[in-house]
Design an enzyme around this catalytic site. Structure first.
Site, mmCIF file in Angstrom:
data_model
loop_
_atom_site.group_PDB
_atom_site.id
_atom_site.type_symbol
_atom_site.label_atom_id
_atom_site.label_comp_id
_atom_site.label_asym_id
_atom_site.label_seq_id
_atom_site.Cartn_x
_atom_site.Cartn_y
_atom_site.Cartn_z
ATOM 1 C CG ASP A 24 -2.199 0.641 1.029
ATOM 2 O OD1 ASP A 24 -2.375 1.265 -0.033
ATOM 3 O OD2 ASP A 24 -3.054 0.556 1.917
ATOM 4 C CD GLU A 71 -12.714 -5.942 -2.854
ATOM 5 O OE1 GLU A 71 -11.498 -6.241 -2.788
ATOM 6 O OE2 GLU A 71 -13.622 -6.796 -2.748
ATOM 7 C CG ASN A 72 -7.116 -2.817 -6.420
ATOM 8 O OD1 ASN A 72 -6.166 -3.561 -6.193
ATOM 9 N ND2 ASN A 72 -7.465 -1.853 -5.559
ATOM 10 C CD1 TRP A 73 -12.132 -5.965 -10.576
ATOM 11 C CD2 TRP A 73 -11.244 -5.264 -12.512
ATOM 12 N NE1 TRP A 73 -11.460 -7.024 -11.148
ATOM 13 C CE2 TRP A 73 -10.912 -6.619 -12.342
ATOM 14 C CE3 TRP A 73 -10.786 -4.597 -13.653
ATOM 15 C CZ2 TRP A 73 -10.151 -7.332 -13.269
ATOM 16 C CZ3 TRP A 73 -10.032 -5.312 -14.584
ATOM 17 C CH2 TRP A 73 -9.721 -6.657 -14.383
ATOM 18 N NE ARG A 75 -6.859 1.333 -6.486
ATOM 19 C CZ ARG A 75 -5.755 1.596 -5.821
ATOM 20 N NH1 ARG A 75 -4.710 2.074 -6.445
ATOM 21 N NH2 ARG A 75 -5.674 1.385 -4.527
ATOM 22 N NE ARG A 192 -3.342 -2.023 3.963
ATOM 23 C CZ ARG A 192 -4.570 -2.157 3.505
ATOM 24 N NH1 ARG A 192 -5.354 -3.099 4.001
ATOM 25 N NH2 ARG A 192 -5.037 -1.372 2.565
ATOM 26 N NE ARG A 198 -8.607 -0.332 4.916
ATOM 27 C CZ ARG A 198 -8.060 0.877 4.933
ATOM 28 N NH1 ARG A 198 -8.206 1.638 5.996
ATOM 29 N NH2 ARG A 198 -7.382 1.335 3.902
ATOM 30 C CG LEU A 199 -6.749 -8.503 7.928
ATOM 31 C CD1 LEU A 199 -7.322 -9.797 8.475
ATOM 32 C CD2 LEU A 199 -5.231 -8.624 7.781
HETATM 33 C C1 FPP Z 1 -1.563 -0.009 -3.610
HETATM 34 O O1 FPP Z 1 -1.118 1.332 -3.510
HETATM 35 C C2 FPP Z 1 -0.950 -0.669 -4.746
HETATM 36 C C3 FPP Z 1 -1.608 -1.325 -5.772
HETATM 37 C C4 FPP Z 1 -3.070 -1.474 -5.820
HETATM 38 C C5 FPP Z 1 -0.879 -1.926 -6.915
HETATM 39 C C6 FPP Z 1 0.251 -2.804 -6.510
HETATM 40 C C7 FPP Z 1 1.006 -3.229 -7.712
HETATM 41 C C8 FPP Z 1 2.346 -3.157 -7.818
HETATM 42 C C9 FPP Z 1 3.252 -2.730 -6.731
HETATM 43 C C10 FPP Z 1 2.986 -3.640 -9.072
HETATM 44 C C11 FPP Z 1 3.476 -5.026 -8.798
HETATM 45 C C12 FPP Z 1 3.684 -5.779 -10.014
HETATM 46 C C13 FPP Z 1 3.536 -7.139 -10.124
HETATM 47 C C14 FPP Z 1 3.859 -7.832 -11.387
HETATM 48 C C15 FPP Z 1 3.024 -7.992 -9.049
HETATM 49 P P1 FPP Z 1 -2.196 2.485 -3.685
HETATM 50 O O2 FPP Z 1 -2.324 2.784 -5.149
HETATM 51 O O3 FPP Z 1 -3.465 2.061 -3.030
HETATM 52 O O4 FPP Z 1 -1.533 3.682 -2.948
HETATM 53 P P2 FPP Z 1 -2.303 4.813 -2.139
HETATM 54 O O5 FPP Z 1 -2.977 4.126 -0.993
HETATM 55 O O6 FPP Z 1 -1.204 5.713 -1.694
HETATM 56 O O7 FPP Z 1 -3.263 5.477 -3.083
#
Ligand code: FPP
Length: 251
Positions: A24, A71-73, A75, A192, A198-199
């Protein structure tokens, strides 16, 4: 990336067998630098690569990383598209290096929702590295624990309805065998980053006895020293698994 030894204050006999990470803080890392969020993901991928190497150097047998949740969809489309392309590009770029290092890569989650080109790359990478005997590297993509458990229960219910199994025999191992992680030991340590505690629907079954470690470090800054710090915290904990600490048992 050169290989480095385990810091001398860490006990090699008491390392987690499996570390799960929630990566994160990529977006915040980029925003702090006046960069677009995707720059944070790009840097985050470099951090993950270095962490994999570090776990391998220090003798940690399994690493599971949450790359994309169910849930990331939600974004913005351009961020989702960037992430999916990044996974694809990294798989192209890194497969050879993972092969050489003996990494066994596996993808966990509902992969059927991903672009077909990515699914093909993932299954090719998993098949090509399946017999390697180095670190096991699980990448959770379109992963969610509730989805995983629902799918497991649905499969068990279908077997029950068809009379293949009996309700009286229902046991935990039936669920475990149907999880995406079947065959891997449960994580001993969950890390984390970025201060969230959170989980987030991650490995809910598998983390039943894991030690939870939260750090304010943003994922792109999670380096070897940050991992060593997490391992120090882990080694300082008394893992009881619902029993009593050994000092009570011998008293
Ligand atoms: C969370 O940070 C990160 C992600 C949802 C993406 C994680 C993906 C990578 C690190 C690339 C890894 C690549 C491979 C091939 C596994 P956030 O975007 O939620 O950060 P924020 O909380 O500061 O907004």
């Amino acid at each position: 990336m050169h290989s480095t030894a385990l810091p001398p204050d860490l006990n090699p006999a008491h390392l987690p067998r499996h570390i799960a990470v929630i990566m994160d803080g990529n977006g915040r890392w980029a925003t702090q630098r006046g960069l677009p969020r995707i720059a944070g993901h790009r840097q985050g991928a470099k951090t993950l690569k270095a962490l994999l190497q570090c776990c391998q150097d220090w003798g940690i047998p399994v690493l599971t990383a949450y790359a994309f949740s169910t849930e990331n969809w939600r974004r913005p489309l351009e961020e989702v598209t960037f992430l999916l392309r990044l996974f694809e590009r990294l798989l192209h770029q890194e497969l050879r290096a993972m092969q050489q290092a003996g990494v066994r890569v596996r993808f966990i989650g509902d992969l059927t929702a991903l672009p077909e080109s990515l699914q093909t790359l993932m299954s090719e990478a998993a098949a090509a590295t399946a017999d390697n005997d180095g670190i096991e590297f699980n990448v959770a993509v379109n992963y969610g624990s509730r989805l995983e458990l629902t799918q497991a229960f649905r499969g068990i219910a279908a077997d029950l309805l068809q009379g293949k199994i009996r309700l009286e025999d229902f046991q935990e191992s039936w669920v475990e065998a149907r999880l995406f992680t079947a065959g891997s030991p449960d994580p001993d340590l969950l890390i984390r980053t970025s201060g969230e505690q959170r989980l987030s629907n991650y490995l809910l079954w598998q983390l039943a006895y894991a030690e939870l470690y939260f750090t304010n470090v943003l994922w792109p800054d999670f380096d070897r020293e940050a991992l060593a710090e997490a391992l120090r915290a882990y080694q300082g904990r008394d893992r009881k698994f619902g029993g009593l600490p050994p000092t009570y048992l011998t008293a």
